[in-house]
Design a protein around this motif. Structure first.
Motif, PDB file in Angstrom:
ATOM      1  N   ASN A 109     -10.620  53.453  12.940  1.00  0.00           N
ATOM      2  CA  ASN A 109     -10.725  54.719  13.681  1.00  0.00           C
ATOM      3  C   ASN A 109     -12.113  55.339  13.517  1.00  0.00           C
ATOM      4  O   ASN A 109     -12.971  54.786  12.814  1.00  0.00           O
ATOM      5  N   SER A 110     -12.315  56.471  14.166  1.00  0.00           N
ATOM      6  CA  SER A 110     -13.658  57.064  14.200  1.00  0.00           C
ATOM      7  C   SER A 110     -14.096  57.598  12.836  1.00  0.00           C
ATOM      8  O   SER A 110     -15.268  57.887  12.634  1.00  0.00           O
ATOM      9  N   GLN A 111     -13.153  57.719  11.894  1.00  0.00           N
ATOM     10  CA  GLN A 111     -13.522  58.181  10.551  1.00  0.00           C
ATOM     11  C   GLN A 111     -13.822  57.028   9.602  1.00  0.00           C
ATOM     12  O   GLN A 111     -14.261  57.257   8.479  1.00  0.00           O
ATOM     13  N   GLY A 112     -13.528  55.798  10.025  1.00  0.00           N
ATOM     14  CA  GLY A 112     -13.768  54.661   9.151  1.00  0.00           C
ATOM     15  C   GLY A 112     -12.533  54.167   8.415  1.00  0.00           C
ATOM     16  O   GLY A 112     -12.622  53.307   7.545  1.00  0.00           O
ATOM     17  N   TYR A 113     -11.377  54.707   8.758  1.00  0.00           N
ATOM     18  CA  TYR A 113     -10.127  54.149   8.225  1.00  0.00           C
ATOM     19  C   TYR A 113      -9.856  52.801   8.909  1.00  0.00           C
ATOM     20  O   TYR A 113     -10.142  52.628  10.097  1.00  0.00           O
ATOM     21  N   ALA A 114      -9.264  51.889   8.169  1.00  0.00           N
ATOM     22  CA  ALA A 114      -8.852  50.607   8.745  1.00  0.00           C
ATOM     23  C   ALA A 114      -7.333  50.512   8.715  1.00  0.00           C
ATOM     24  O   ALA A 114      -6.691  50.976   7.751  1.00  0.00           O
ATOM     25  N   ARG A 115      -6.771  49.959   9.771  1.00  0.00           N
ATOM     26  CA  ARG A 115      -5.324  49.752   9.845  1.00  0.00           C
ATOM     27  C   ARG A 115      -5.064  48.267  10.093  1.00  0.00           C
ATOM     28  O   ARG A 115      -5.673  47.664  10.973  1.00  0.00           O
ATOM     29  N   PHE A 116      -4.159  47.720   9.309  1.00  0.00           N
ATOM     30  CA  PHE A 116      -3.869  46.292   9.371  1.00  0.00           C
ATOM     31  C   PHE A 116      -2.446  46.076   9.878  1.00  0.00           C
ATOM     32  O   PHE A 116      -1.560  46.926   9.680  1.00  0.00           O
ATOM     33  N   ARG A 117      -2.212  44.931  10.513  1.00  0.00           N
ATOM     34  CA  ARG A 117      -0.883  44.597  11.016  1.00  0.00           C
ATOM     35  C   ARG A 117      -0.735  43.080  10.962  1.00  0.00           C
ATOM     36  O   ARG A 117      -1.501  42.353  11.593  1.00  0.00           O
ATOM     37  N   ILE A 118       0.240  42.634  10.197  1.00  0.00           N
ATOM     38  CA  ILE A 118       0.419  41.207   9.911  1.00  0.00           C
ATOM     39  C   ILE A 118       1.864  40.831  10.209  1.00  0.00           C
ATOM     40  O   ILE A 118       2.790  41.521   9.759  1.00  0.00           O
ATOM     41  N   HIS A 119       2.077  39.721  10.920  1.00  0.00           N
ATOM     42  CA  HIS A 119       3.425  39.251  11.214  1.00  0.00           C
ATOM     43  C   HIS A 119       3.901  38.299  10.125  1.00  0.00           C
ATOM     44  O   HIS A 119       3.284  37.249   9.914  1.00  0.00           O
ATOM     45  N   ALA A 120       4.941  38.682   9.428  1.00  0.00           N
ATOM     46  CA  ALA A 120       5.508  37.826   8.370  1.00  0.00           C
ATOM     47  C   ALA A 120       6.947  38.281   8.146  1.00  0.00           C
ATOM     48  O   ALA A 120       7.265  38.927   7.146  1.00  0.00           O
ATOM     49  N   PRO A 121       7.839  37.961   9.106  1.00  0.00           N
ATOM     50  CA  PRO A 121       9.168  38.579   9.145  1.00  0.00           C
ATOM     51  C   PRO A 121      10.018  38.371   7.898  1.00  0.00           C
ATOM     52  O   PRO A 121      10.815  39.246   7.553  1.00  0.00           O
TER      53      PRO A 121
END
Lengths: 372, 372
Positions: free
Chosen positions: B47-59
């Motif tokens: 995001n514009s503040q430098g936060y990172a968001r991760f999303r991983i598929h591993a049911p």
């Protein structure tokens, strides 16, 4: 016709990896790290029969499976030891050459941390190499090496700088007055402009052929053959126009302006594998004044009636693996020959719709190019 | 001295990623895919503040964690949704620029399938890019682009062909009589010859500087700075001799024979980051008749007494991030200046022992090279 053929063979590639025989022999315990492993990594390994053995660290996982290894969709199931390593061996030997694969960890798709990645199936995939009886022709040898040049060329039609790789023969920087013919060489569906050197070892194949005096040195140009996101099922609706514009109106003028090329039609060839063959066929037929040598590697056929002016075609080369549809290639080549074309076919023995077929095809094709 | 410094800063790099502030602001929901994502991949996002968001598929996994995101070793723990995707956001904004990371799935270390891989820590790692306020200087722009040439050069001392990448300025192929100065530029520990272009964007930094007329065009040569497997703790016992032989006795003669270089000492520079700085320092001091411009990027210092013949040194450039040990760099530079050296220091504001520091350092260094 061609479009159906591509779709069928590439789908087969995605879901099956044939074994060399159905009744597996006893497994020899002479496994060695695959040559494509990351530095210092012991696994995956390959034995002298072509079996692959995988080893993945995932101590708290419930299930680890590798996509490679069975004749169907199952792949190879790994079993866990007391140290949290999952190990497993393919149920039979794999075909010689390069294979893509990935690892399922508790249902998620990941790459094997032990090996290098290669762009295929629209993602960076794990790769493994089964040593082939004829691997000498693409080995890294103590011979003069050509260069692989990354260029970023301006593309107005797509509004960006696009990347291509240019193979320059070893003597390119020696005689600054010499000019070279050019082969434009396309990757397959889901791959990109890195495939022909990373998976295909095109630069080493050329270095070795040139060192042995078997070919007239030429330049190879490899660029990305898509201009938008293409899903596999959409190939039937494929419109060649945007990529043809990039290749013919933007890349070729850039190459001719920035490298010492021979710029006339007799000194320009186009070849492609799988979907790249489909592109090669469409573009060469649309632009008979641009290319004189055509090659489709597991990428369909030409019929004599496809070609309006026979005098402009110096070579048609058709190839595939023996595990694909070799009869179709042979029959098409015979028909082209009967119609008076300089047509050559090549069948890669014991290989399917994979890179070993295309490494061998390039090795067979190169000596036939620009022979006059 | 220098060896201790390198070991300390690189160890810090491996285990901590500092946040821009300790009391995190509210998270803005303007996340976009990182520019380093694989084609078509929506995650990771920034995001514009430098936060990172991760999303991983591993049911079927019980635990998924990303190495990036906390001030310590914990990283970011992801939580699972009903569709089997694990999602999580860093606890605070990350520093601007490039970061390596990896994903732990049930205790196994894998790469994020969403993003491209970069060679660091002696493995291909996942990479994410936090847009920087000054990202324009390394952006891909509509300017003439130079080439990045992969060469394989013969190395008798190591018994193989070794790889290097050579940046050629955009005008290299225009005037075939022009010759260029050369900068030999080294990567850090655990990285290889791909780092300066992949992570560092050295070619784009050069293209942009040249397009703006801010530098005299020169060639950059990047090769692998190790000749054997080196574990991190062994850096104190590092012997520079084998790599010095490769660089000075094998690579430089090959470059001078195959490219249009200026081959005299005043037109040859050496620079390196972290461990590459350590190598630069040792080799430049051992070979004063080979290099005239020296640059250590987060890679230690020179003292006036290190240098036997001041007249042979045209520039000493020392840099690091403000989150490293900037006082040490500033003090050393002042001492060199007092002793009569042309010494320049640069401190990258708000960055640590990471590539944003080194991109900026190259941008500051390039205009100072080969000026007369």
């Amino acid at each position: 016709m061609i479009r159906h053929h591509i779709a069928a063979t590439a789908l087969a590639m995605a879901t099956s990896f044939c074994f060399a025989q159905t009744s597996p022999p006893p497994i020899k315990e002479d496994f060695k790290p695959s040559v494509l492993n990351q530095p210092g990594q012991e696994y995956p390994q390959v034995n002298s029969q072509g079996y692959a053995r995988f080893r993945i660290h995932a101590p708290a996982a419930d299930s680890v499976r590798v996509s490679l290894g069975l004749g169907g969709r199952g792949g190879t199931k790994l079993t866990k030891d007391a140290d949290g390593y999952w190990t497993g061996t393919t149920a039979g030997p794999l075909d010689e050459g390069f294979h893509y694969y990935h690892v399922f960890v508790d249902g998620g798709k990941f790459n094997d941390p032990g090996t290098l990645n290669f762009y295929g199936s629209v993602r960076w995939e794990s790769g493994i190499e089964i040593p082939a009886h004829d691997q000498d022709f693409y080995a890294l040898k103590d011979v003069p090496h050509g260069q692989v040049v990354q260029i970023l060329f301006p593309s107005k039609s797509t509004g960006t700088s696009r990347r291509a790789f240019v193979y320059l023969p070893p003597d390119y920087h020696k005689d600054l007055n010499k000019r070279y013919p050019v082969l434009y060489l396309q990757h397959g569906w889901g791959e990109d402009e890195t495939a022909w050197t990373n998976q295909g070892r095109a630069n080493l194949i050329m270095d070795n052929l040139i060192a042995e005096g078997k070919i007239k040195p030429f330049i190879i140009v490899m660029t990305y053959g898509m201009t938008n996101e293409i899903r596999f099922g959409q190939l039937r609706q494929f419109d060649i126009t945007p990529f043809q514009t990039v290749l013919v109106d933007e890349l070729i003028p850039y190459i001719d302006a920035n490298f010492r090329t021979l710029t006339d039609q007799p000194n320009r060839a186009m070849a492609g594998l799988s979907m790249g063959g489909m592109e090669t066929r469409l573009i060469t037929l649309n632009k008979p004044d641009v290319f004189s040598h055509y090659a489709l590697l597991s990428g369909g056929i030409y019929s004599p009636e496809d070609i309006k002016d026979k005098s402009k075609v110096k070579l048609i080369f058709l190839s595939c693996g023996s595990k694909e549809r070799p009869e179709r290639i042979k029959t098409a080549t015979e028909e082209l020959q009967k119609a008076g074309f300089n047509a050559v076919s090549y069948i890669s023995e014991g290989t399917a719709h994979e890179f070993q077929t295309w490494r061998r095809s390039l090795y067979q094709l190169a000596p036939l190019l620009f022979r006059d």
